[in-house]
Design an enzyme around this catalytic site. Structure first.
Site: not given
Ligand code: C5P
Length: 227
Positions: A30, A59, A61, A64, A118, A208
């Site tokens: 991603k 990603d 998102k 617009d 999330t 992470r």
């Molecule tokens: O580090 P972590 O596992 O929390 O990363 C989640 C990834 O998913 C990040 O790149 C974040 O921008 C992305 N994301 C998210 N929630 C969403 C859409 C994308 O956390 N609804």
């Protein structure tokens, strides 16, 4: 279920080093704001050079007016990525306009719409959208399905309900995954692999817990063994 790894490291060099470490695994990558804004198209090409079979989820998102979203989607499709996303709250017309624009492109990327981030809990969500998260996320998913998109970005907590309200092939991709119960950090609705499986999630996104670990390849291996 597929694993999608968020390449959110502070430099292209570090992201590419991570991609090299995990190049033998069957995973999606991603590429989000941080990497794409900084490293652009060349970064996508460099990832494919490491392993041409890496699948890429861009990603960005999009949100617009319909025509601007369709223009951007057409450009994204030309990049040769495998999946990208828009915000469902941009509305049904915007999503339909996007799909009309790219539907005839051979091997067009999959298109998902974000329902609720999330990082929102119900109170955060309600303050912005004026409705409870569960109800509205399902409504967004139905709109997304009607508009002809391939699926949604949601939390693992909504995945099954969304499939029940659309169809079982409607893709759910869920960030906020802490595969083995790791620290949630800024995410508010986190789930582990067992829960995601139970909720019939198609793609789990993990950032992470992989890229901050001492040994990312081992974490990836353990996740793939479990899913
Ligand atoms: O580090 P972590 O596992 O929390 O990363 C989640 C990834 O998913 C990040 O790149 C974040 O921008 C992305 N994301 C998210 N929630 C969403 C859409 C994308 O956390 N609804």
């Amino acid at each position: 279920m597929k694993l999608c790894i968020a390449l959110d490291l502070p430099s292209a060099k570090e992201n590419l080093a991570l991609a090299k470490e995990i190049k033998d695994f069957d995973v999606w990558l991603k590429v989000g704001f941080r990497a794409y804004i900084r490293d652009g198209k060349e970064f996508l090409e460099n990832l494919k050079m490491i392993n041409p079979n890496f699948k890429i989820f861009l990603d960005l998102k999009l949100y617009d007016i319909p025509n601007t979203m369709a223009d951007a989607s057409e450009e994204i499709a030309k990049l040769g990525v495998d999946m990208f996303n828009v915000h469902a709250s941009a509305g049904k017309i915007a999503m339909q306009t996007v799909m009309n624009r790219i539907k005839d492109i051979p091997n067009r990327p999959l298109v998902l719409a974000v329902t609720a981030l999330t990082s929102f809990d119900n109170n955060d969500f309600k303050e912005i959208y004026g409705q409870d998260l569960d109800t509205k996320a399902t409504q967004f998913a139905k709109d997304t399905n009607t508009a002809g998109l391939d699926g949604v970005v949601c939390s693992a907590f909504e995945s099954k309900d969304i499939k029940d309200n659309t169809n079982k092939d409607f893709i759910t991709l869920t960030p906020g995954i802490r595969p083995f119960g790791e620290d949630a950090q800024d995410q508010k609705r986190v789930a582990d692999i067992n829960f995601a499986k139970k909720e019939l999630v198609d793609f789990i996104v993990v950032g992470r817990p992989i890229y901050k670990s001492e040994n990312p390849a081992t974490v990836v291996k353990n996740i793939l063994a479990k899913i």
